[in-house]
Design a protein around this motif. Structure first.
Motif, PDB file in Angstrom:
ATOM      1  N   GLY A 190       3.107  20.002 -21.829  1.00  0.00           N
ATOM      2  CA  GLY A 190       3.089  21.071 -22.815  1.00  0.00           C
ATOM      3  C   GLY A 190       4.057  20.793 -23.948  1.00  0.00           C
ATOM      4  O   GLY A 190       3.889  21.277 -25.063  1.00  0.00           O
ATOM      5  N   ALA A 191       5.074  20.009 -23.654  1.00  0.00           N
ATOM      6  CA  ALA A 191       6.039  19.556 -24.660  1.00  0.00           C
ATOM      7  C   ALA A 191       6.605  18.228 -24.174  1.00  0.00           C
ATOM      8  O   ALA A 191       6.982  18.102 -23.008  1.00  0.00           O
ATOM      9  N   ALA A 211       3.585  19.265 -27.759  1.00  0.00           N
ATOM     10  CA  ALA A 211       3.800  20.625 -28.246  1.00  0.00           C
ATOM     11  C   ALA A 211       3.144  20.863 -29.598  1.00  0.00           C
ATOM     12  O   ALA A 211       2.899  22.001 -29.992  1.00  0.00           O
ATOM     13  N   ARG A 253       6.029  26.365 -26.445  1.00  0.00           N
ATOM     14  CA  ARG A 253       6.119  24.947 -26.822  1.00  0.00           C
ATOM     15  C   ARG A 253       7.245  24.733 -27.836  1.00  0.00           C
ATOM     16  O   ARG A 253       7.989  23.752 -27.737  1.00  0.00           O
TER      17      ARG A 253
END
Length: 273
Positions: A190-191, A211, A253
Protein backbone atom coordinates in the motif's frame (compact mmCIF):
# COMPACT_ATOMS: atom_id res chain seq x y z
CA UNK A 1 -5.90 -18.86 -18.23
CA UNK A 2 -6.47 -19.86 -21.85
CA UNK A 3 -6.38 -16.93 -24.26
CA UNK A 4 -8.69 -18.27 -26.95
CA UNK A 5 -8.45 -15.18 -29.15
CA UNK A 6 -4.71 -15.65 -29.72
CA UNK A 7 -4.15 -17.23 -33.14
CA UNK A 8 -0.36 -17.17 -33.37
CA UNK A 9 2.83 -16.99 -31.30
CA UNK A 10 5.79 -15.49 -33.14
CA UNK A 11 9.47 -15.76 -32.22
CA UNK A 12 10.81 -12.23 -31.54
CA UNK A 13 14.14 -13.20 -33.12
CA UNK A 14 12.46 -13.17 -36.54
CA UNK A 15 11.16 -9.64 -37.27
CA UNK A 16 7.72 -9.20 -38.75
CA UNK A 17 5.56 -6.08 -39.22
CA UNK A 18 3.68 -5.10 -36.06
CA UNK A 19 -0.08 -5.27 -36.40
CA UNK A 20 -3.18 -4.58 -34.27
CA UNK A 21 -3.72 -7.28 -31.66
CA UNK A 22 0.01 -7.94 -31.17
CA UNK A 23 1.62 -8.01 -27.72
CA UNK A 24 5.08 -8.76 -26.38
CA UNK A 25 5.29 -11.98 -24.36
CA UNK A 26 7.90 -12.07 -21.60
CA UNK A 27 7.09 -14.32 -18.65
CA UNK A 28 3.36 -14.16 -19.31
CA UNK A 29 2.36 -14.00 -15.64
CA UNK A 30 0.09 -11.02 -16.34
CA UNK A 31 -0.99 -11.88 -19.90
CA UNK A 32 -2.31 -15.26 -18.79
CA UNK A 33 -3.83 -14.06 -15.52
CA UNK A 34 -7.01 -12.55 -16.94
CA UNK A 35 -8.91 -12.33 -20.25
CA UNK A 36 -7.15 -10.42 -23.05
CA UNK A 37 -9.86 -10.44 -25.75
CA UNK A 38 -8.07 -7.81 -27.85
CA UNK A 39 -5.01 -10.02 -28.47
CA UNK A 40 -4.49 -11.96 -31.69
CA UNK A 41 -0.74 -12.63 -31.74
CA UNK A 42 2.01 -12.87 -29.12
CA UNK A 43 5.62 -11.97 -29.91
CA UNK A 44 7.70 -14.28 -27.72
CA UNK A 45 10.84 -12.77 -26.14
CA UNK A 46 11.85 -15.88 -24.18
CA UNK A 47 14.38 -17.10 -26.76
CA UNK A 48 16.17 -13.82 -27.41
CA UNK A 49 19.12 -14.97 -25.29
CA UNK A 50 19.61 -11.63 -23.57
CA UNK A 51 21.94 -11.82 -20.56
CA UNK A 52 19.67 -11.38 -17.51
CA UNK A 53 21.98 -9.02 -15.58
CA UNK A 54 25.47 -7.83 -16.42
CA UNK A 55 28.02 -5.28 -15.30
CA UNK A 56 29.10 -3.02 -18.18
CA UNK A 57 32.58 -1.64 -18.86
CA UNK A 58 31.64 1.82 -17.57
CA UNK A 59 30.60 0.40 -14.20
CA UNK A 60 26.86 0.53 -14.82
CA UNK A 61 24.51 -2.44 -14.39
CA UNK A 62 22.24 -3.59 -17.21
CA UNK A 63 19.10 -5.59 -16.37
CA UNK A 64 17.45 -7.20 -19.39
CA UNK A 65 13.68 -6.86 -19.69
CA UNK A 66 13.51 -10.67 -19.77
CA UNK A 67 15.41 -11.04 -16.47
CA UNK A 68 13.21 -12.93 -14.03
CA UNK A 69 12.72 -12.10 -10.36
CA UNK A 70 14.60 -15.29 -9.43
CA UNK A 71 17.57 -14.36 -11.65
CA UNK A 72 17.73 -10.86 -10.20
CA UNK A 73 17.63 -12.26 -6.68
CA UNK A 74 20.49 -14.67 -7.44
CA UNK A 75 22.53 -11.83 -8.94
CA UNK A 76 22.09 -9.72 -5.80
CA UNK A 77 23.19 -12.56 -3.54
CA UNK A 78 26.60 -12.38 -5.16
CA UNK A 79 26.99 -8.65 -4.58
CA UNK A 80 28.98 -7.08 -1.77
CA UNK A 81 27.88 -3.54 -2.66
CA UNK A 82 26.02 -1.40 -0.14
CA UNK A 83 22.79 -1.44 -2.17
CA UNK A 84 22.71 -5.25 -2.52
CA UNK A 85 20.05 -5.82 0.20
CA UNK A 86 17.62 -3.55 -1.66
CA UNK A 87 17.36 -6.02 -4.55
CA UNK A 88 16.18 -8.83 -2.31
CA UNK A 89 13.83 -6.54 -0.38
CA UNK A 90 12.12 -5.50 -3.61
CA UNK A 91 12.03 -9.06 -4.94
CA UNK A 92 10.36 -10.18 -1.71
CA UNK A 93 7.82 -7.35 -2.03
CA UNK A 94 6.13 -9.42 -4.76
CA UNK A 95 4.85 -11.85 -2.08
CA UNK A 96 4.71 -14.31 -4.98
CA UNK A 97 5.03 -18.07 -5.28
CA UNK A 98 8.19 -19.72 -6.62
CA UNK A 99 6.34 -20.21 -9.91
CA UNK A 100 5.87 -16.48 -10.34
CA UNK A 101 9.46 -15.79 -9.21
CA UNK A 102 10.78 -18.05 -11.97
CA UNK A 103 8.57 -16.64 -14.73
CA UNK A 104 7.76 -12.99 -13.95
CA UNK A 105 10.18 -10.56 -15.58
CA UNK A 106 11.56 -7.17 -14.65
CA UNK A 107 10.35 -5.76 -17.96
CA UNK A 108 6.86 -7.12 -17.48
CA UNK A 109 6.61 -5.57 -14.04
CA UNK A 110 7.62 -2.16 -15.40
CA UNK A 111 5.34 -2.38 -18.44
CA UNK A 112 2.31 -3.34 -16.35
CA UNK A 113 2.91 -0.01 -14.60
CA UNK A 114 1.02 -1.01 -11.47
CA UNK A 115 1.64 1.34 -8.51
CA UNK A 116 2.76 -1.62 -6.37
CA UNK A 117 5.25 -2.93 -8.96
CA UNK A 118 8.39 -3.57 -6.86
CA UNK A 119 10.74 -3.63 -9.87
CA UNK A 120 9.56 -0.08 -10.57
CA UNK A 121 10.41 0.77 -6.96
CA UNK A 122 13.88 -0.79 -7.20
CA UNK A 123 14.96 0.67 -10.53
CA UNK A 124 13.45 4.13 -9.98
CA UNK A 125 15.19 4.48 -6.61
CA UNK A 126 18.56 3.62 -8.20
CA UNK A 127 18.17 6.13 -11.06
CA UNK A 128 17.43 3.43 -13.61
CA UNK A 129 17.11 4.32 -17.28
CA UNK A 130 14.97 2.35 -19.76
CA UNK A 131 16.16 1.52 -23.27
CA UNK A 132 13.17 1.50 -25.64
CA UNK A 133 13.26 0.04 -29.16
CA UNK A 134 10.75 1.16 -31.79
CA UNK A 135 9.50 -0.95 -34.69
CA UNK A 136 11.59 1.13 -37.15
CA UNK A 137 14.76 0.45 -35.16
CA UNK A 138 14.88 3.83 -33.43
CA UNK A 139 16.14 3.85 -29.85
CA UNK A 140 15.37 6.19 -26.99
CA UNK A 141 16.16 6.29 -23.30
CA UNK A 142 13.73 7.27 -20.56
CA UNK A 143 14.27 7.43 -16.80
CA UNK A 144 12.27 4.78 -14.95
CA UNK A 145 10.77 7.56 -12.83
CA UNK A 146 9.36 9.05 -16.06
CA UNK A 147 8.53 5.74 -17.78
CA UNK A 148 5.45 5.13 -15.63
CA UNK A 149 3.03 8.05 -15.90
CA UNK A 150 0.04 6.70 -13.96
CA UNK A 151 -1.70 3.55 -12.75
CA UNK A 152 -1.33 1.18 -15.71
CA UNK A 153 0.06 3.93 -17.95
CA UNK A 154 3.55 4.21 -19.42
CA UNK A 155 5.27 6.10 -22.23
CA UNK A 156 5.58 3.10 -24.59
CA UNK A 157 4.36 3.78 -28.12
CA UNK A 158 2.50 1.15 -30.15
CA UNK A 159 4.84 -1.77 -30.82
CA UNK A 160 7.69 -0.24 -28.82
CA UNK A 161 9.76 -2.66 -26.75
CA UNK A 162 11.41 -2.20 -23.36
CA UNK A 163 14.79 -3.83 -23.97
CA UNK A 164 16.58 -3.20 -20.67
CA UNK A 165 17.04 -1.02 -17.62
CA UNK A 166 20.49 0.38 -16.83
CA UNK A 167 21.53 1.46 -13.34
CA UNK A 168 24.29 4.10 -13.43
CA UNK A 169 27.80 3.59 -12.20
CA UNK A 170 27.89 4.17 -8.46
CA UNK A 171 24.22 3.31 -7.87
CA UNK A 172 25.11 0.05 -6.12
CA UNK A 173 27.48 1.88 -3.76
CA UNK A 174 24.69 3.91 -2.18
CA UNK A 175 23.41 3.20 1.29
CA UNK A 176 19.73 2.30 1.17
CA UNK A 177 16.74 2.14 3.49
CA UNK A 178 13.49 0.30 2.71
CA UNK A 179 10.00 0.61 4.18
CA UNK A 180 6.82 -1.13 3.09
CA UNK A 181 3.28 -1.29 4.42
CA UNK A 182 0.32 -3.48 3.48
CA UNK A 183 -3.15 -3.67 4.95
CA UNK A 184 -2.80 -7.44 5.24
CA UNK A 185 0.04 -9.71 6.29
CA UNK A 186 0.45 -11.06 2.77
CA UNK A 187 -1.21 -8.18 0.94
CA UNK A 188 -0.13 -6.00 -1.95
CA UNK A 189 2.04 -3.03 -1.02
CA UNK A 190 0.00 0.00 0.00
CA UNK A 191 3.05 2.20 0.49
CA UNK A 192 6.66 1.48 -0.42
CA UNK A 193 9.36 4.07 0.25
CA UNK A 194 13.06 3.73 -0.52
CA UNK A 195 15.80 6.10 0.56
CA UNK A 196 19.37 6.28 -0.76
CA UNK A 197 22.48 8.13 0.42
CA UNK A 198 25.46 8.69 -1.85
CA UNK A 199 28.75 8.01 -0.02
CA UNK A 200 30.67 10.38 -2.30
CA UNK A 201 28.71 13.64 -2.24
CA UNK A 202 26.33 12.90 0.65
CA UNK A 203 23.22 13.48 -1.47
CA UNK A 204 19.95 11.98 -0.29
CA UNK A 205 16.96 10.72 -2.30
CA UNK A 206 13.53 9.35 -1.44
CA UNK A 207 11.45 7.36 -3.91
CA UNK A 208 7.73 6.84 -3.27
CA UNK A 209 5.83 4.02 -4.96
CA UNK A 210 2.71 1.91 -4.31
CA UNK A 211 1.11 4.81 -2.42
CA UNK A 212 1.09 6.95 -5.57
CA UNK A 213 -0.17 6.34 -9.11
CA UNK A 214 3.35 6.93 -10.46
CA UNK A 215 6.84 6.73 -8.95
CA UNK A 216 7.90 9.96 -7.26
CA UNK A 217 11.60 10.53 -6.68
CA UNK A 218 12.89 13.44 -4.62
CA UNK A 219 16.60 14.34 -4.56
CA UNK A 220 18.39 16.58 -2.06
CA UNK A 221 22.08 17.62 -1.99
CA UNK A 222 22.03 16.75 1.74
CA UNK A 223 19.36 15.22 3.98
CA UNK A 224 16.72 17.91 4.59
CA UNK A 225 15.13 18.79 7.89
CA UNK A 226 12.00 16.84 8.81
CA UNK A 227 9.65 19.68 7.90
CA UNK A 228 11.36 20.30 4.57
CA UNK A 229 11.10 16.64 3.60
CA UNK A 230 7.42 16.51 4.50
CA UNK A 231 6.76 19.67 2.50
CA UNK A 232 8.67 18.30 -0.49
CA UNK A 233 6.60 15.11 -0.55
CA UNK A 234 3.34 17.04 -0.33
CA UNK A 235 4.47 19.41 -3.09
CA UNK A 236 5.50 16.55 -5.39
CA UNK A 237 2.33 14.48 -5.04
CA UNK A 238 -0.97 16.06 -6.04
CA UNK A 239 -4.07 15.16 -4.04
CA UNK A 240 -5.41 12.98 -6.86
CA UNK A 241 -2.09 11.13 -7.23
CA UNK A 242 -2.42 9.23 -3.95
CA UNK A 243 -3.65 5.83 -5.10
CA UNK A 244 -7.11 4.67 -4.05
CA UNK A 245 -8.16 1.01 -4.19
CA UNK A 246 -9.07 -1.88 -1.89
CA UNK A 247 -5.46 -2.08 -0.69
CA UNK A 248 -5.58 1.33 1.00
CA UNK A 249 -7.26 4.71 1.15
CA UNK A 250 -5.34 7.76 -0.10
CA UNK A 251 -5.23 9.32 3.39
CA UNK A 252 -3.67 6.19 4.89
CA UNK A 253 -1.16 5.90 2.02
CA UNK A 254 -0.09 9.52 2.48
CA UNK A 255 0.25 9.06 6.24
CA UNK A 256 2.42 5.95 5.85
CA UNK A 257 4.53 7.59 3.16
CA UNK A 258 5.31 10.61 5.32
CA UNK A 259 6.03 8.40 8.31
CA UNK A 260 8.36 6.14 6.33
CA UNK A 261 10.13 9.07 4.66
CA UNK A 262 10.98 10.55 8.04
CA UNK A 263 12.17 7.18 9.40
CA UNK A 264 14.40 6.78 6.36
CA UNK A 265 15.76 10.32 6.69
CA UNK A 266 16.78 9.63 10.27
CA UNK A 267 18.22 6.21 9.44
CA UNK A 268 20.41 7.37 6.55
CA UNK A 269 21.47 10.58 8.26
CA UNK A 270 22.51 8.53 11.30
CA UNK A 271 24.37 6.01 9.11
CA UNK A 272 26.40 8.81 7.55
CA UNK A 273 27.38 10.11 10.97
Amino acid sequence: MDQNTVLEIRDARHPSPWRPGDAWLGGGTYLFSEPQPHLRRLVDLSRTGWTPVRLLADGSTEIAATCTVAQLSRFAKGLTAAAAPLFEQCCRAFLASFKIWNMATVGGNLCNALPAGPMISLTASLDGECLLLAQDGARRRVRVADFVTGAGRKVLAEGELLRSVTLPSGALARRTAFRQASLYGLGRSGALVIGTRDPVDGSFAVTVTAATVRPVRLWFPLPPAAGALRAAVDAAVADDEWYDDIHGLPQWRRHMTLRFAEEIRQELEGTAR
